[in-house]
Design an enzyme around this catalytic site. Structure first.
Site, PDB file in Angstrom:
ATOM      1  N   MET A  55     -11.061   7.196   7.314  1.00  0.00           N
ATOM      2  CA  MET A  55     -11.385   7.767   6.057  1.00  0.00           C
ATOM      3  C   MET A  55     -12.300   8.928   6.050  1.00  0.00           C
ATOM      4  O   MET A  55     -13.158   9.108   5.044  1.00  0.00           O
ATOM      5  CB  MET A  55     -11.754   6.733   4.865  1.00  0.00           C
ATOM      6  CG  MET A  55     -10.424   5.983   4.519  1.00  0.00           C
ATOM      7  SD  MET A  55     -10.788   4.687   3.440  1.00  0.00           S
ATOM      8  CE  MET A  55     -11.590   3.434   4.387  1.00  0.00           C
ATOM      9  N   LYS A  70      -3.613   3.021  -2.613  1.00  0.00           N
ATOM     10  CA  LYS A  70      -4.646   3.773  -2.843  1.00  0.00           C
ATOM     11  C   LYS A  70      -4.566   4.682  -1.688  1.00  0.00           C
ATOM     12  O   LYS A  70      -4.432   4.569  -0.523  1.00  0.00           O
ATOM     13  CB  LYS A  70      -6.108   3.054  -2.703  1.00  0.00           C
ATOM     14  CG  LYS A  70      -6.336   2.188  -4.035  1.00  0.00           C
ATOM     15  CD  LYS A  70      -7.890   1.778  -3.662  1.00  0.00           C
ATOM     16  CE  LYS A  70      -7.823   0.159  -3.207  1.00  0.00           C
ATOM     17  NZ  LYS A  70      -6.872  -0.761  -3.843  1.00  0.00           N
ATOM     18  N   ASP A 123       0.904  -1.179  -0.111  1.00  0.00           N
ATOM     19  CA  ASP A 123      -0.094  -0.023  -0.093  1.00  0.00           C
ATOM     20  C   ASP A 123       0.802   1.183  -0.042  1.00  0.00           C
ATOM     21  O   ASP A 123       2.146   1.154   0.402  1.00  0.00           O
ATOM     22  CB  ASP A 123      -0.926   0.116   1.283  1.00  0.00           C
ATOM     23  CG  ASP A 123      -1.990  -0.949   1.174  1.00  0.00           C
ATOM     24  OD1 ASP A 123      -2.236  -1.522   0.118  1.00  0.00           O
ATOM     25  OD2 ASP A 123      -2.766  -1.039   2.324  1.00  0.00           O
TER      26      ASP A 123
HETATM   27  N1  SAH Z   1      -6.342  -1.417   7.129  1.00  0.00           N
HETATM   28  C1  SAH Z   1      -6.230  -0.132   7.698  1.00  0.00           C
HETATM   29  C2  SAH Z   1      -7.464   0.814   7.256  1.00  0.00           C
HETATM   30  C3  SAH Z   1      -7.256   1.173   5.885  1.00  0.00           C
HETATM   31  S1  SAH Z   1      -8.183   2.605   5.534  1.00  0.00           S
HETATM   32  C4  SAH Z   1      -6.133  -0.110   9.224  1.00  0.00           C
HETATM   33  O1  SAH Z   1      -6.570  -1.488   9.607  1.00  0.00           O
HETATM   34  O2  SAH Z   1      -5.913   0.486   9.831  1.00  0.00           O
HETATM   35  C5  SAH Z   1      -7.054   4.064   5.492  1.00  0.00           C
HETATM   36  C6  SAH Z   1      -7.403   4.844   6.786  1.00  0.00           C
HETATM   37  O3  SAH Z   1      -6.981   4.261   7.943  1.00  0.00           O
HETATM   38  C7  SAH Z   1      -6.826   6.371   6.873  1.00  0.00           C
HETATM   39  O4  SAH Z   1      -7.643   6.972   5.915  1.00  0.00           O
HETATM   40  C8  SAH Z   1      -6.995   6.851   8.142  1.00  0.00           C
HETATM   41  O5  SAH Z   1      -8.098   7.192   8.421  1.00  0.00           O
HETATM   42  C9  SAH Z   1      -6.624   5.507   8.543  1.00  0.00           C
HETATM   43  N2  SAH Z   1      -5.259   5.309   9.038  1.00  0.00           N
HETATM   44  C10 SAH Z   1      -4.226   4.545   8.658  1.00  0.00           C
HETATM   45  N3  SAH Z   1      -2.993   4.623   9.366  1.00  0.00           N
HETATM   46  C11 SAH Z   1      -3.243   5.534  10.241  1.00  0.00           C
HETATM   47  C12 SAH Z   1      -2.444   6.180  10.952  1.00  0.00           C
HETATM   48  N4  SAH Z   1      -1.011   5.900  11.343  1.00  0.00           N
HETATM   49  N5  SAH Z   1      -2.721   7.134  11.891  1.00  0.00           N
HETATM   50  C13 SAH Z   1      -4.049   7.724  11.871  1.00  0.00           C
HETATM   51  N6  SAH Z   1      -4.853   7.344  10.730  1.00  0.00           N
HETATM   52  C14 SAH Z   1      -4.547   6.282   9.918  1.00  0.00           C
END
Ligand code: SAH
Length: 253
Positions: free
Chosen positions: A170, A56, A35
């Site tokens: 998101m 994405k 990713d």
């Molecule tokens: N599979 C991932 C989520 C993917 S969707 C998980 O389990 O965390 C992507 C969203 O995750 C971003 O838009 C944000 O809202 C959140 N996100 C991912 N990494 C982050 C981080 N280090 N800090 C804050 N938000 C995060």
């Protein structure tokens, strides 16, 4: 000869928040499809592997999901060990289902490895439980974002209203619409919120306030990934639990 696909959670960003299993598989992989949010220090754990960025990110040019599925299957059929490395946990807003189905349909073995999801990394950043005893017995993980081609509904907003704590993935880029939908569900403008940016990473940044101010809170900080925490967890942090993050005083002031 048949390879295999490992759908591996990379956690929220810090390389030392990978699982031991994730690190081991990265060290064995022939190919890593990763990713956009996966940093170079994590990819460095697979120095022998060929790397493909298939990420994405909201509002930016991104790789089509079908392309990723086809590539994964094609590489595994060549007998390669493929790690599909995803931010956080593969099974939380991670499109794992499509990728698992693509593998199964092609007769390719697929295994998933859990990771630390952004919601729990955000809770650590806030120093606040999503399930604080006596305050919260329910947590909703939601997103208002709809995949391309999909249709939206307000089930996510109803889940936020029904849960004592909610974590919105998101959602920062559509904060105005999030506020409107939640006020519609009966939340008040004073409902406590926190925005956590880049949880676990050096750019980690927190802001706290009230739902009515979410558009301003969500716009503060940089352009790292942001997650919204609503309810008791955000409130507990506001009440002065220790938050071990440099820059917090500046963020709150
Ligand atoms: N599979 C991932 C989520 C993917 S969707 C998980 O389990 O965390 C992507 C969203 O995750 C971003 O838009 C944000 O809202 C959140 N996100 C991912 N990494 C982050 C981080 N280090 N800090 C804050 N938000 C995060």
């Amino acid at each position: 000869m048949s390879g295999a696909v490992y759908l591996v959670g990379a956690g929220p960003g810090a390389a030392d928040l990978l699982t031991v299993r994730a690190a081991r598989l990265l060290g064995q992989a022939d190919v890593v499809l990763h990713d956009a949010l996966i940093g170079p220090d994590i990819l460095a754990l697979a120095p022998q592997a060929r790397l493909y960025g298939v990420g994405k990110r909201g509002g930016r040019v991104s790789v089509d999901q079908r392309f990723t599925c086809r590539l994964m299957v094609r590489l595994a059929r060549r007998g390669l060990m493929v790690v599909r490395l995803k931010g956080g946990d593969p099974h939380i807003f991670g499109r794992a289902t499509e990728e698992i189905e693509a593998c199964r349909a092609a007769g390719v073995d697929v295994v998933t490895v859990p990771g630390i999801t952004a919601a729990t990394a955000a809770a650590s950043a806030l120093g606040a439980s999503l399930t604080a005893r006596g305050l919260s017995r329910s947590v909703a993980f939601v997103t208002p974002t709809v995949a391309r081609g999909g249709t939206g509904n307000d089930a996510w907003a109803r889940a936020v209203a029904a849960a004592e704590t909610a974590v919105i993935y998101m959602g920062a880029q559509q904060a105005q619409a999030v506020v409107a939908a939640l006020l519609d569900q009966g939340l008040t403008a004073a409902h406590p919120v926190a925005v956590v940016e880049s949880a676990s990473l050096p750019g980690q940044h927190l802001v706290r306030g009230a739902l009515g101010a979410l558009p301003q809170l969500a716009a503060a900080g940089g352009d790292g990934p942001k997650i919204l925490v609503l309810g008791t967890a955000a409130l507990a942090a506001q009440n002065g639990l220790p938050v071990p993050v440099a820059g917090l005083e500046r963020a709150v002031a």
